[in-house]
Design an enzyme around this catalytic site. Structure first.
Site, PDB file in Angstrom:
ATOM      1  N   GLN A  97      -1.482  48.230  69.695  1.00  0.00           N
ATOM      2  CA  GLN A  97      -0.853  49.445  69.186  1.00  0.00           C
ATOM      3  C   GLN A  97      -1.388  50.691  69.880  1.00  0.00           C
ATOM      4  OE1 GLN A  97      -1.332  49.491  64.889  1.00  0.00           O
ATOM      5  NE2 GLN A  97      -0.595  47.402  64.688  1.00  0.00           N
ATOM      6  N   HIS A 163      -3.964  50.238  64.362  1.00  0.00           N
ATOM      7  CA  HIS A 163      -4.114  51.253  63.316  1.00  0.00           C
ATOM      8  C   HIS A 163      -4.870  52.497  63.791  1.00  0.00           C
ATOM      9  CE1 HIS A 163      -3.476  48.208  59.760  1.00  0.00           C
ATOM     10  NE2 HIS A 163      -2.567  48.097  60.722  1.00  0.00           N
ATOM     11  N   GLU A 256       4.166  53.163  52.184  1.00  0.00           N
ATOM     12  CA  GLU A 256       4.034  54.275  51.247  1.00  0.00           C
ATOM     13  C   GLU A 256       4.424  55.613  51.851  1.00  0.00           C
ATOM     14  OE1 GLU A 256       0.013  52.465  49.048  1.00  0.00           O
ATOM     15  OE2 GLU A 256      -0.032  54.459  49.985  1.00  0.00           O
ATOM     16  N   TYR A 266      -6.421  57.650  48.210  1.00  0.00           N
ATOM     17  CA  TYR A 266      -5.132  56.962  48.111  1.00  0.00           C
ATOM     18  C   TYR A 266      -5.269  55.439  47.984  1.00  0.00           C
ATOM     19  CZ  TYR A 266      -3.145  61.485  48.446  1.00  0.00           C
ATOM     20  OH  TYR A 266      -2.812  62.785  48.143  1.00  0.00           O
ATOM     21  N   TYR A 277      -1.955  39.624  54.542  1.00  0.00           N
ATOM     22  CA  TYR A 277      -1.054  38.743  55.287  1.00  0.00           C
ATOM     23  C   TYR A 277      -1.336  37.261  55.014  1.00  0.00           C
ATOM     24  CZ  TYR A 277       0.366  42.919  57.821  1.00  0.00           C
ATOM     25  OH  TYR A 277       0.852  44.166  58.142  1.00  0.00           O
TER      26      TYR A 277
END
Length: 387
Positions: A97, A163, A256, A266, A277
């Site tokens: 990513q 991430h 979200e 949060y 997963y």
């Protein structure tokens, strides 16, 4: 790039199984029906093609936009004209990513030419982390970024290539720089205060911690932190009322949209509206009222990219609503805000995963496809459908 090539207006296909949450705890049959009965009010044309594009930023008063490509190239796109390389893009750690990320014009761009870029940077050993840099955009002659300087880093650098988040947003008054810092797939750092992973940080435009941050009295990296308990934030925007919202990926379920408030936690990875997963269950948000509750969550997921709060005249009934780029199922998701909560209004399917969304000054909508094969990520132009 030559003239945009008009493609056929989409037929009114809608996700028959569209899911949305009117509350953080589940789906709503009424909202599903509303979404399923929507029809696309736009036509689509192809306006460009890029190699794994990640972000787009339109330059006011021009026909130009900057487009970042994950492998480390920055492009200057001109509507109806050329796509040129911008010299001076940073060296990125590409893979998974990671790579080139966000591109955002400074609030004072008109006078300074300043732009902000984010990317993945390698560290010692097999580690890496996101950084944000500031430089000056030169459009005359060969486009280039001059004097690019790193002003913020994720701490600590970690192994893995996931991430990063590294979305950038400025407060409406232009005084504060907000950066989304993902948990780097390590989970527990989102609840720890010895780093800025799994956090949203608030800085001054030069990258120093902003005065008045909620944990400033703790010193060190804590002085940056605005909120914590985040997973993988891929959207960060202010609405028309000046409220900050983030859009983040859950695990297996539980994407979200959150109203972000200073000092709030949060919940990740302690609570989520999705599970791991491997099937291991995660307690749901209602089990821990001490954590902030999502404004809306999705299960099944929408795998969101970026989002905007629409403010243009092209689609006047959409003003003030959140328009979300979705990657799985691929589409455009339209959401209405109500205080700290939100509800999904409609989904519009797309042929390919959508990574980013923006609007130009005339209210036209633009979507960037998330195409991994070289040259597969198209820039799509959405204009109101002719009746």
């Amino acid at each position: 790039m030559r003239k945009s090539v008009l493609i056929a207006t989409l037929s009114p296909l809608i996700f028959a199984t569209a899911s949305c949450g009117l509350s953080p705890t589940g789906d709503s049959a009424a909202a599903q029906a509303q979404a399923a009965n929507a029809a696309e009010p736009f036509s689509i044309s192809v306006a460009g093609q890029f190699d794994q594009p990640w972000a787009i930023a339109f330059i006011p008063g021009t026909r130009y936009a900057l487009v970042s490509e994950m492998k480390g190239r920055l492009k200057l796109w001109e509507e109806g004209g050329q796509v040129r390389d911008v010299v001076g893009a940073p060296l990125v750690d590409y893979g998974g990513q990671g790579g080139f990320g966000d591109v955002v014009l400074a609030p004072d761009y008109a006078t300074t030419g300043n732009v902000y870029l984010s990317w993945a940077e390698s560290g010692e050993g097999d580690t890496r982390g996101a950084v944000v840099g500031k430089g000056k955009l030169q459009l005359e002659g060969q486009p280039r970024i001059n004097d690019l300087k790193v002003i913020w880093r994720q701490e600590p650098k970690t192994t893995g290539r996931g991430h990063y988040s590294h979305r950038i947003a400025f407060s409406p008054d232009g005084k504060y720089l907000f950066i989304a810092s993902g948990d780097r797939q390590k989970m527990t750092p989102a609840q720890q205060m010895d780093g800025n992973l799994g956090k949203i940080v608030r800085l001054l435009p030069d990258g120093t911690p902003a005065p008045g941050n909620p944990f400033a009295d703790k010193g060190g990296v804590n002085a940056q932190i605005w909120s914590l308990g985040h997973r993988n934030i891929l959207g960060l925007k202010f609405d028309q009322q000046g409220q900050l919202w983030d859009l983040e990926h859950g695990p297996a379920g539980g994407d979200e949209l959150n109203r972000v408030e200073p000092g709030k936690n949060y919940g990740w990875p302690v609570v989520s509206n999705g599970d791991h997963y491997d099937g291991k269950k995660i307690p749901r948000h209602p089990t821990r009222p001490d954590f902030a509750t999502p404004g809306i969550s999705w299960n099944p997921v929408i795998a969101p990219g970026d989002f905007i709060f629409y403010s243009g005249n092209g689609f006047p009934t959409w003003k003030g609503q959140a328009l979300i780029a979705a990657m799985s199922p691929a589409g455009l998701v339209r959401v209405e805000m109500d205080g700290n909560t939100a509800r999904e209004l409609a989904r519009y399917p797309m042929a390919q995963r959508i990574r980013d969304i923006d609007q130009s000054e005339d209210g036209t909508l633009w979507l960037l496809e998330d195409g991994p094969p070289p040259g597969a990520g198209r820039l799509l132009k959405l204009t109101p459908a002719k009746n």
